[in-house]
Write a protein that holds these residues in place. Structure first.
Motif, PDB file in Angstrom:
ATOM      1  N   ASN A 186       0.824  -1.204   0.000  1.00  0.00           N
ATOM      2  CA  ASN A 186       0.000   0.000   0.000  1.00  0.00           C
ATOM      3  C   ASN A 186       0.863   1.260   0.000  1.00  0.00           C
ATOM      4  O   ASN A 186       0.865   2.019   0.962  1.00  0.00           O
ATOM      5  N   PRO A 187       1.603   1.515  -1.081  1.00  0.00           N
ATOM      6  CA  PRO A 187       2.477   2.691  -1.076  1.00  0.00           C
ATOM      7  C   PRO A 187       1.673   3.979  -1.176  1.00  0.00           C
ATOM      8  O   PRO A 187       0.748   4.072  -1.981  1.00  0.00           O
ATOM      9  N   PRO A 188       1.989   4.970  -0.360  1.00  0.00           N
ATOM     10  CA  PRO A 188       1.276   6.244  -0.466  1.00  0.00           C
ATOM     11  C   PRO A 188       1.716   6.999  -1.721  1.00  0.00           C
ATOM     12  O   PRO A 188       2.835   6.835  -2.200  1.00  0.00           O
ATOM     13  N   ALA A 189       0.815   7.794  -2.264  1.00  0.00           N
ATOM     14  CA  ALA A 189       1.129   8.611  -3.437  1.00  0.00           C
ATOM     15  C   ALA A 189       1.258  10.057  -3.000  1.00  0.00           C
ATOM     16  O   ALA A 189       0.532  10.526  -2.127  1.00  0.00           O
ATOM     17  N   THR A 190       2.214  10.754  -3.600  1.00  0.00           N
ATOM     18  CA  THR A 190       2.400  12.173  -3.328  1.00  0.00           C
ATOM     19  C   THR A 190       2.388  12.931  -4.640  1.00  0.00           C
ATOM     20  O   THR A 190       2.655  12.370  -5.709  1.00  0.00           O
ATOM     21  N   LEU A 191       2.083  14.208  -4.550  1.00  0.00           N
ATOM     22  CA  LEU A 191       2.108  15.097  -5.700  1.00  0.00           C
ATOM     23  C   LEU A 191       3.243  16.075  -5.468  1.00  0.00           C
ATOM     24  O   LEU A 191       3.251  16.795  -4.465  1.00  0.00           O
ATOM     25  N   ARG A 192       4.238  16.066  -6.356  1.00  0.00           N
ATOM     26  CA  ARG A 192       5.398  16.942  -6.201  1.00  0.00           C
ATOM     27  C   ARG A 192       5.473  17.904  -7.374  1.00  0.00           C
ATOM     28  O   ARG A 192       5.059  17.570  -8.479  1.00  0.00           O
ATOM     29  N   THR A 193       6.029  19.067  -7.120  1.00  0.00           N
ATOM     30  CA  THR A 193       6.245  20.058  -8.163  1.00  0.00           C
ATOM     31  C   THR A 193       7.730  20.366  -8.242  1.00  0.00           C
ATOM     32  O   THR A 193       8.370  20.640  -7.226  1.00  0.00           O
ATOM     33  N   THR A 194       8.266  20.285  -9.435  1.00  0.00           N
ATOM     34  CA  THR A 194       9.665  20.625  -9.679  1.00  0.00           C
ATOM     35  C   THR A 194       9.687  21.580 -10.873  1.00  0.00           C
ATOM     36  O   THR A 194       9.362  21.172 -11.993  1.00  0.00           O
ATOM     37  N   GLY A 195      10.019  22.836 -10.614  1.00  0.00           N
ATOM     38  CA  GLY A 195       9.964  23.830 -11.681  1.00  0.00           C
ATOM     39  C   GLY A 195       8.528  24.015 -12.130  1.00  0.00           C
ATOM     40  O   GLY A 195       7.637  24.269 -11.323  1.00  0.00           O
ATOM     41  N   ASP A 196       8.296  23.859 -13.416  1.00  0.00           N
ATOM     42  CA  ASP A 196       6.944  23.985 -13.965  1.00  0.00           C
ATOM     43  C   ASP A 196       6.228  22.643 -14.069  1.00  0.00           C
ATOM     44  O   ASP A 196       5.078  22.593 -14.497  1.00  0.00           O
ATOM     45  N   ALA A 197       6.879  21.568 -13.721  1.00  0.00           N
ATOM     46  CA  ALA A 197       6.305  20.236 -13.891  1.00  0.00           C
ATOM     47  C   ALA A 197       5.795  19.679 -12.565  1.00  0.00           C
ATOM     48  O   ALA A 197       6.350  19.938 -11.512  1.00  0.00           O
ATOM     49  N   ARG A 198       4.733  18.895 -12.676  1.00  0.00           N
ATOM     50  CA  ARG A 198       4.193  18.183 -11.510  1.00  0.00           C
ATOM     51  C   ARG A 198       4.375  16.696 -11.734  1.00  0.00           C
ATOM     52  O   ARG A 198       4.322  16.212 -12.857  1.00  0.00           O
ATOM     53  N   PHE A 199       4.541  15.996 -10.621  1.00  0.00           N
ATOM     54  CA  PHE A 199       4.780  14.559 -10.679  1.00  0.00           C
ATOM     55  C   PHE A 199       3.959  13.854  -9.612  1.00  0.00           C
ATOM     56  O   PHE A 199       3.795  14.365  -8.515  1.00  0.00           O
ATOM     57  N   VAL A 200       3.478  12.665  -9.951  1.00  0.00           N
ATOM     58  CA  VAL A 200       2.856  11.769  -8.974  1.00  0.00           C
ATOM     59  C   VAL A 200       3.901  10.720  -8.651  1.00  0.00           C
ATOM     60  O   VAL A 200       4.510  10.135  -9.557  1.00  0.00           O
ATOM     61  N   GLN A 201       4.128  10.502  -7.352  1.00  0.00           N
ATOM     62  CA  GLN A 201       5.116   9.514  -6.929  1.00  0.00           C
ATOM     63  C   GLN A 201       4.493   8.519  -5.970  1.00  0.00           C
ATOM     64  O   GLN A 201       3.693   8.893  -5.114  1.00  0.00           O
ATOM     65  N   LEU A 202       4.874   7.273  -6.149  1.00  0.00           N
ATOM     66  CA  LEU A 202       4.564   6.230  -5.169  1.00  0.00           C
ATOM     67  C   LEU A 202       5.846   5.983  -4.399  1.00  0.00           C
ATOM     68  O   LEU A 202       6.875   5.630  -4.974  1.00  0.00           O
ATOM     69  N   LEU A 203       5.799   6.219  -3.110  1.00  0.00           N
ATOM     70  CA  LEU A 203       6.971   6.054  -2.251  1.00  0.00           C
ATOM     71  C   LEU A 203       6.679   4.971  -1.233  1.00  0.00           C
ATOM     72  O   LEU A 203       5.643   5.000  -0.569  1.00  0.00           O
ATOM     73  N   ALA A 204       7.589   4.004  -1.126  1.00  0.00           N
ATOM     74  CA  ALA A 204       7.356   2.917  -0.179  1.00  0.00           C
ATOM     75  C   ALA A 204       8.664   2.293   0.232  1.00  0.00           C
ATOM     76  O   ALA A 204       9.706   2.508  -0.383  1.00  0.00           O
ATOM     77  N   THR A 205       8.585   1.505   1.273  1.00  0.00           N
ATOM     78  CA  THR A 205       9.725   0.731   1.737  1.00  0.00           C
ATOM     79  C   THR A 205       9.318  -0.732   1.708  1.00  0.00           C
ATOM     80  O   THR A 205       8.291  -1.118   2.273  1.00  0.00           O
ATOM     81  N   ALA A 206      10.120  -1.532   1.032  1.00  0.00           N
ATOM     82  CA  ALA A 206       9.831  -2.962   0.930  1.00  0.00           C
ATOM     83  C   ALA A 206      10.044  -3.633   2.281  1.00  0.00           C
ATOM     84  O   ALA A 206      10.622  -3.051   3.201  1.00  0.00           O
ATOM     85  N   ALA A 207       9.579  -4.861   2.379  1.00  0.00           N
ATOM     86  CA  ALA A 207       9.693  -5.612   3.627  1.00  0.00           C
ATOM     87  C   ALA A 207      11.151  -5.777   4.060  1.00  0.00           C
ATOM     88  O   ALA A 207      11.438  -5.837   5.255  1.00  0.00           O
ATOM     89  N   ASP A 208      12.078  -5.796   3.097  1.00  0.00           N
ATOM     90  CA  ASP A 208      13.498  -5.955   3.441  1.00  0.00           C
ATOM     91  C   ASP A 208      14.180  -4.616   3.732  1.00  0.00           C
ATOM     92  O   ASP A 208      15.392  -4.562   3.906  1.00  0.00           O
ATOM     93  N   GLY A 209      13.402  -3.524   3.741  1.00  0.00           N
ATOM     94  CA  GLY A 209      13.949  -2.217   4.094  1.00  0.00           C
ATOM     95  C   GLY A 209      14.408  -1.369   2.920  1.00  0.00           C
ATOM     96  O   GLY A 209      14.823  -0.233   3.100  1.00  0.00           O
ATOM     97  N   ARG A 210      14.348  -1.909   1.711  1.00  0.00           N
ATOM     98  CA  ARG A 210      14.759  -1.143   0.535  1.00  0.00           C
ATOM     99  C   ARG A 210      13.701  -0.095   0.171  1.00  0.00           C
ATOM    100  O   ARG A 210      12.525  -0.414   0.062  1.00  0.00           O
TER     101      ARG A 210
END
Length: 144
Positions: free
Chosen positions: A91-115
């Protein structure tokens, strides 16, 4: 001369039943098309929420509809969800990021092994709908 007994007419009844069945089948198709959710999302923030919800629900069809047309293959979302599951990213959370004029959707998570894992898609807009672009972003976007 003796009269012949009345023979029931089966052909008109059969034809009427076939036509009724065909009309019901066409109606069912039209109703299913009319109730299909629209592609994309109404805003960039809603896109983030919709991506997170589709991943959480493991809804490959909805996730596929959130990508801009012609930027992913037909089975992209299904394969992505399978790989997230294989990596232990339930269940990775999604974030909305802005870099310059561009926007990005990111899924950020940590695997069970910590990666840590990070998937990034650029947000695009077409015809008042917002989409995730399935092509990897050309602008470097750092994952936290």
């Amino acid at each position: 001369m003796p009269s012949r007994p009345a023979v029931p007419r089966k052909k008109p009844v059969l034809l009427a039943l076939l036509l009724l069945g065909f009309a019901l089948w066409i109606t069912g198709i039209c109703v299913s098309i009319a109730h299909e959710p629209p592609e994309g999302s109404p805003s960039a923030a809603a896109l983030r929420t919709d991506v997170a919800q589709a991943v959480r629900d493991r809804d490959a069809d909805r996730l596929q509809n959130l990508f801009a047309p012609d930027t992913t293959g037909d089975d992209y979302a299904e394969t992505l969800l399978a790989r997230l599951t294989d990596a232990g990213l339930a269940n990775p959370p999604a974030t909305l990021r802005t870099t310059g004029d561009a926007r990005f959707v990111q899924l950020l998570a940590t695997a069970a092994d910590g990666r840590p894992s990070c998937l990034t898609w650029q947000v695009t807009q077409a015809d008042d709908r917002w989409y995730a672009d399935g092509v990897p972003p050309l602008t470097p976007v750092a994952c936290p």
